[in-house]
Enzyme design. Structure first.
Site, mmCIF file in Angstrom:
data_model
loop_
_atom_site.group_PDB
_atom_site.id
_atom_site.type_symbol
_atom_site.label_atom_id
_atom_site.label_comp_id
_atom_site.label_asym_id
_atom_site.label_seq_id
_atom_site.Cartn_x
_atom_site.Cartn_y
_atom_site.Cartn_z
ATOM 1 N N ASP A 85 -34.441 -49.113 -53.147
ATOM 2 C CA ASP A 85 -33.362 -48.132 -53.277
ATOM 3 C C ASP A 85 -33.324 -47.396 -51.937
ATOM 4 O OD1 ASP A 85 -31.426 -46.435 -54.240
ATOM 5 O OD2 ASP A 85 -32.846 -45.094 -55.230
ATOM 6 N N GLU A 93 -30.081 -52.094 -53.218
ATOM 7 C CA GLU A 93 -28.893 -51.491 -53.824
ATOM 8 C C GLU A 93 -27.721 -51.619 -52.870
ATOM 9 O OE1 GLU A 93 -29.250 -47.938 -56.276
ATOM 10 O OE2 GLU A 93 -27.583 -47.080 -55.165
ATOM 11 N N ASP A 117 -36.101 -42.473 -57.358
ATOM 12 C CA ASP A 117 -35.896 -43.563 -56.394
ATOM 13 C C ASP A 117 -36.896 -44.698 -56.633
ATOM 14 O OD1 ASP A 117 -34.243 -41.797 -54.140
ATOM 15 O OD2 ASP A 117 -35.796 -40.703 -55.205
#
Lengths: 191, 191
Positions: B9, B70, B143
């Site tokens: 992430d 992501e 996260d």
């Protein structure tokens, strides 16, 4: 003493790279210029790898004292800004890995430094880069000229922070210096 | 055969990293999870270097079969999106350098894969990641959980492209599969 600056105009489709040597008297000489292009048919990881490998080669070959990269703004075209930012991240990290200082300059700072006007168009930048570097022909595509302009901008700003060769000091600003100061103030506000 | 996925992430302030092993029967086990944080007081090149070095270490240590990152959207908060994109560029290039395949997944794809709803909130994602991986406590910060969720998403999607464990096929879509299909269609339109 000569300062060697490697300028990068980041992008996935075309990444302009230019190397310039700038002497203490501000005379600038082009060392190399090029463009690394990647096809939109490649996956993002392959495109970023091509750029990463090209930057590595340029850094190893030319051993610049500093790397100047165009500062990416989120106000850019949304369809291209993410790729530009990802490419710039790869370029900046490559320099940082080699402990080479990285400087970021906004497009208006570059335009002001090279042409005297923060709102100059790409043709004007290319024309002055060609003249300043005493080139036989304008560097093409525009990304290559932009990379050289970034390198020049950085060297001149690092020199005394006031402007292009011939600048005499802040008490009597030339039009170029004035435009520069305005562009700088604008860039600071935008940060 | 076990598939090892390293999920990321991306971010400058916090970059979540999670490694998951997924067996053929879709049972998933967490190998490692962590967050790499960098201070906003550092220059951008130093921040990206910290992230680059951390990713290199994780890739070398865990030798994943695939890296799932992501997908960054320009619709994000403009003050952070550029840094996220730059960090993701560094991560993707690091994987590409090692010839490790990179897959990008949208936040809604991840939410749909893990929770069954493309519009689930962060708490729901964390809760299900904790349950799926049989963890004693929820991974923190969010996260870290997101990185694990990305890894799970990739493994499940790569498996048969229809959804989470228990999916029976496209002729009888579960609510999770339906949400997933919708999230995918939405993501495709946004590309």
């Amino acid at each position: 003493m000569t300062l060697r600056v490697l300028g990068v105009d980041p992008g996935l489709t075309r990444c302009g790279i230019g190397v310039v040597d700038i002497e203490r008297n501000r005379r600038a000489t082009m060392v190399a210029v090029g463009v690394v292009g990647t096809s939109a048919e490649l996956t993002l990881d392959r495109r970023l790898l091509v750029i990463a490998q090209a930057i590595d080669e340029w850094l190893d070959l030319h051993q610049p004292d500093v790397v100047a990269v165009e500062r990416v703004f989120s106000q850019m075209n949304v369809s291209t800004v993410m790729g530009v930012a990802q490419a710039s991240g790869v370029v900046i990290a490559a320099a940082a890995r080699r402990d080479i200082p990285v400087a970021l300059h906004t497009p208006s700072e570059v335009k002001a430094a090279v042409t005297g006007s923060g709102s100059a168009n790409k043709d004007a930048v290319t024309k002055l880069v060609t003249k300043i570097l005493r080139l036989d022909a304008p560097p093409k595509p525009a990304d290559a000229a932009d990379a050289l302009a970034l390198a020049l901008t950085h060297a001149w700003r690092a020199g005394n922070g006031t402007g292009a060769p011939g600048a005499k000091g802040s008490s009597a600003l030339t039009p170029a210096q004035k435009a520069w100061a305005e562009a700088e103030a604008k860039a600071r506000r935008a940060r």
